[in-house]
Scaffold this motif. Structure first.
Motif, PDB file in Angstrom:
ATOM      1  N   PHE A   1       0.902  -1.296   0.052  1.00 36.52           N
ATOM      2  CA  PHE A   1      -0.020  -0.054   0.052  1.00 36.52           C
ATOM      3  C   PHE A   1       0.932   1.330   0.006  1.00 36.52           C
ATOM      4  O   PHE A   1       0.358   2.358  -0.877  1.00 36.52           O
ATOM      5  N   ALA A   2       1.973   1.135   0.768  1.00 35.53           N
ATOM      6  CA  ALA A   2       2.781   2.449   0.984  1.00 35.53           C
ATOM      7  C   ALA A   2       3.300   2.704  -0.214  1.00 35.53           C
ATOM      8  O   ALA A   2       3.719   3.730  -0.958  1.00 35.53           O
ATOM      9  N   ALA A   3       4.208   1.409  -0.951  1.00 37.18           N
ATOM     10  CA  ALA A   3       4.967   1.537  -2.175  1.00 37.18           C
ATOM     11  C   ALA A   3       4.074   2.139  -3.297  1.00 37.18           C
ATOM     12  O   ALA A   3       4.713   2.528  -4.214  1.00 37.18           O
ATOM     13  N   GLY A   4       2.547   1.660  -3.259  1.00 32.84           N
ATOM     14  CA  GLY A   4       1.974   2.156  -4.458  1.00 32.84           C
ATOM     15  C   GLY A   4       1.909   3.797  -4.553  1.00 32.84           C
ATOM     16  O   GLY A   4       1.274   4.175  -5.871  1.00 32.84           O
ATOM     17  N   HIS A   5       2.164   4.399  -3.433  1.00 30.69           N
ATOM     18  CA  HIS A   5       2.208   5.875  -3.526  1.00 30.69           C
ATOM     19  C   HIS A   5       3.463   6.566  -4.060  1.00 30.69           C
ATOM     20  O   HIS A   5       3.888   7.652  -4.394  1.00 30.69           O
ATOM     21  N   ILE A   6       4.437   5.714  -4.284  1.00 34.53           N
ATOM     22  CA  ILE A   6       5.819   6.105  -4.717  1.00 34.53           C
ATOM     23  C   ILE A   6       5.888   6.716  -5.890  1.00 34.53           C
ATOM     24  O   ILE A   6       6.264   7.780  -6.341  1.00 34.53           O
ATOM     25  N   PRO A   7       5.079   6.178  -6.876  1.00 34.21           N
ATOM     26  CA  PRO A   7       4.897   6.826  -8.267  1.00 34.21           C
ATOM     27  C   PRO A   7       4.338   8.398  -8.241  1.00 34.21           C
ATOM     28  O   PRO A   7       4.477   8.997  -9.225  1.00 34.21           O
ATOM     29  N   ASN A   8       3.537   8.478  -7.181  1.00 28.16           N
ATOM     30  CA  ASN A   8       2.992   9.671  -6.853  1.00 28.16           C
ATOM     31  C   ASN A   8       3.843  10.990  -6.382  1.00 28.16           C
ATOM     32  O   ASN A   8       3.417  12.037  -6.371  1.00 28.16           O
ATOM     33  N   GLY A   9       5.177  10.432  -6.315  1.00 30.85           N
ATOM     34  CA  GLY A   9       6.108  11.229  -5.984  1.00 30.85           C
ATOM     35  C   GLY A   9       6.328  11.790  -4.414  1.00 30.85           C
ATOM     36  O   GLY A   9       6.808  12.618  -3.964  1.00 30.85           O
ATOM     37  N   TYR A  10       5.881  10.692  -3.474  1.00 22.94           N
ATOM     38  CA  TYR A  10       5.912  10.815  -2.103  1.00 22.94           C
ATOM     39  C   TYR A  10       7.306  10.783  -1.738  1.00 22.94           C
ATOM     40  O   TYR A  10       8.004   9.951  -2.284  1.00 22.94           O
ATOM     41  N   ASN A  11       7.874  11.592  -0.757  1.00 23.70           N
ATOM     42  CA  ASN A  11       9.210  11.578  -0.065  1.00 23.70           C
ATOM     43  C   ASN A  11       9.111  10.331   0.758  1.00 23.70           C
ATOM     44  O   ASN A  11       7.984   9.760   1.176  1.00 23.70           O
ATOM     45  N   VAL A  12      10.168  10.165   1.698  1.00 26.63           N
ATOM     46  CA  VAL A  12      10.261   9.279   2.760  1.00 26.63           C
ATOM     47  C   VAL A  12       9.318   9.601   3.755  1.00 26.63           C
ATOM     48  O   VAL A  12       8.522   8.603   4.206  1.00 26.63           O
ATOM     49  N   TRP A  13       9.234  10.987   4.097  1.00 22.38           N
ATOM     50  CA  TRP A  13       7.998  10.969   5.364  1.00 22.38           C
ATOM     51  C   TRP A  13       6.621  10.826   4.782  1.00 22.38           C
ATOM     52  O   TRP A  13       5.853  10.344   5.637  1.00 22.38           O
ATOM     53  N   GLY A  14       6.322  11.172   3.683  1.00 22.41           N
ATOM     54  CA  GLY A  14       5.071  10.736   2.898  1.00 22.41           C
ATOM     55  C   GLY A  14       4.726   9.304   2.876  1.00 22.41           C
ATOM     56  O   GLY A  14       3.539   9.008   3.343  1.00 22.41           O
ATOM     57  N   ILE A  15       5.663   8.534   2.778  1.00 19.87           N
ATOM     58  CA  ILE A  15       5.858   7.144   2.446  1.00 19.87           C
ATOM     59  C   ILE A  15       5.415   6.731   4.031  1.00 19.87           C
ATOM     60  O   ILE A  15       4.528   5.559   4.113  1.00 19.87           O
ATOM     61  N   LEU A  16       5.968   7.135   4.966  1.00 20.09           N
ATOM     62  CA  LEU A  16       5.872   6.539   6.336  1.00 20.09           C
ATOM     63  C   LEU A  16       4.315   7.215   6.979  1.00 20.09           C
ATOM     64  O   LEU A  16       3.782   6.229   7.580  1.00 20.09           O
ATOM     65  N   ASP A  17       4.005   8.016   6.344  1.00 18.12           N
ATOM     66  CA  ASP A  17       2.871   8.779   6.821  1.00 18.12           C
ATOM     67  C   ASP A  17       1.656   7.664   6.211  1.00 18.12           C
ATOM     68  O   ASP A  17       0.840   7.367   6.817  1.00 18.12           O
ATOM     69  N   VAL A  18       1.651   7.420   5.170  1.00 15.24           N
ATOM     70  CA  VAL A  18       0.636   6.575   4.313  1.00 15.24           C
ATOM     71  C   VAL A  18       0.800   5.015   4.888  1.00 15.24           C
ATOM     72  O   VAL A  18      -0.010   4.255   5.024  1.00 15.24           O
ATOM     73  N   GLY A  19       2.298   4.544   5.138  1.00 15.54           N
ATOM     74  CA  GLY A  19       2.540   3.407   5.704  1.00 15.54           C
ATOM     75  C   GLY A  19       1.707   3.190   7.095  1.00 15.54           C
ATOM     76  O   GLY A  19       1.265   2.142   7.386  1.00 15.54           O
TER      77      GLY A  19
END
Length: 376
Positions: A214-232
């Motif tokens: 689920f978190a990795a799916g947001h990487i193509p949207n340009g999320y940075n590390v904190w954004g990925i942790l937020d989503v995760g």
């Protein structure tokens, strides 16, 4: 005896390890076809009215990664591309004969609407402080309550566009949130947990995989590390809530309200406000983690108070080396309140071969001392 949410596919004797792969293959094919249909529905009118230059600009906006809530075309196409996953995953489960489509909804094999209404309470309780945090510094109280235009600037969209965008968000986002929940917290968790015989290992691996995917799916949207942790962190707590409540209702509401708030607040396109939600911060991550934990706590308290039915009231199906007997293929073996596996014929040589010729009167109730423990 009862079955938790993540093991629901195992209550049907027709379950096999390869059935989820069939469902996944169907979902992928379905998704590709629907994306082509959506692309044609959007690109053909744009090309006809704006020409090649308009098509190139639209394509560039789509591939930029960042979602622009001020552009109804981009926002609607993005939301619809996810909304179509909801009927797709329900149909995939049905076609692969993993169970009824409602197997992803809850341990009652349906949406528990009364419980959903109760879940609105903690959802709104969390939504209020989240709204205050999201709008901090955007309002002015000088001369009355209103927007602080010195801080946020002016709206860059017309009132008609803003109204259309808000209505579209209110209509589509609940289905978009439900689609993501049913795929990641429903199908993926049930599939992985049903593959692994040891329940505790299965649930831990299932939650971990669903959260990472689920978190990795947001990487193509340009999320940075904190954004990925937020989503995760959001996905992790949501997965736990699904398992603890035995259904999707609470997390679908949480997901929908969260996204609606973000899109609605960004829809005016304030000239001095950064609309890129992919640039996460440590503070944003901590806020998401804290509010998710608070929501989980309130849901737990509410579920305890309401006496929520968190598990399927039956048994896992015994595994058969051959075709499942006729007595194991009926709806009464999967629907809550049915006969359940406690009334299945006792396990033995006769249940390991095809007994399709036998009628329902040939079934002998199982001896409670023998049981029908599943063969892993």
């Amino acid at each position: 005896m009862s079955v938790p949410y993540h093991r629901l596919p195992r209550v049907d004797a027709r379950w096999r390890w390869w059935r989820p792969l069939v469902a996944l293959a169907f979902l992928v094919g379905y998704y590709v076809v629907t994306q082509i249909v959506l692309a044609v529905a959007y690109f053909v009118p744009i090309g006809a009215t704006q020409g090649a230059e308009g098509l190139i600009g639209f394509q560039d906006d789509l591939t930029s990664g960042a979602l622009d809530p001020t552009d109804p075309l981009i926002l609607s196409l993005t939301l619809l591309s996810l909304v179509v996953l909801l009927p797709g995953i329900l149909l995939a489960v049905k076609i692969a004969r993993i169970g009824p489509a409602g197997i992803l909804s809850s341990t009652r094999f349906r949406v528990r609407w009364r419980w959903t209404l109760w879940c609105l309470l903690p959802t709104l309780v969390i939504a209020i402080p989240m709204f205050l945090l999201q709008t901090w510094g955007m309002f002015s109280f000088d001369g009355g309550f209103g927007w602080d235009h010195d801080a946020i600037g002016q709206s860059t969209v017309s009132p008609a566009t803003l109204t259309f965008t808000i209505v579209m968000v209110l209509v589509l986002v609940p289905f978009q949130g439900a689609a993501e929940e049913y795929v990641f917290r429903g199908f993926l968790i049930q599939t992985i947990a049903s593959w692994i015989p040891v329940r505790i290992v299965g649930v831990v691996v299932a939650v971990a995989v669903s959260t990472v995917v689920f978190a990795a799916g947001h990487i193509p949207n340009g999320y940075n590390v904190w954004g990925i942790l937020d989503v995760g962190s959001f996905g992790l707590i949501a997965a736990i809530i699904v398992l603890r409540t035995g259904g999707m209702e609470a997390t679908v509401l949480q997901h929908a309200f969260n996204n609606i708030m973000i899109f609605v607040l960004q829809a005016p396109g304030w000239s001095k406000v950064d609309l890129d939600a992919s640039d996460g911060t440590a503070g944003g991550f901590l806020v998401t983690l804290a509010t998710s934990l608070a929501f989980w706590g309130m849901i737990e308290l509410l579920a305890w108070w309401r006496g929520l039915d968190r598990r399927f009231p039956g048994h896992e199906a015994p595994r058969f080396r051959g075709p499942a007997p006729v007595w194991a293929a009926g709806r009464q073996w999967t629907l809550p309140g049915g006969t359940g596996w406690a009334a299945a014929p006792a396990r033995g040589p006769e249940t390991d071969r095809d007994t399709s010729a036998a009628g329902p009167d040939d079934a002998v109730p199982v001896d409670e001392t023998v049981g029908v423990a599943p063969r892993s």
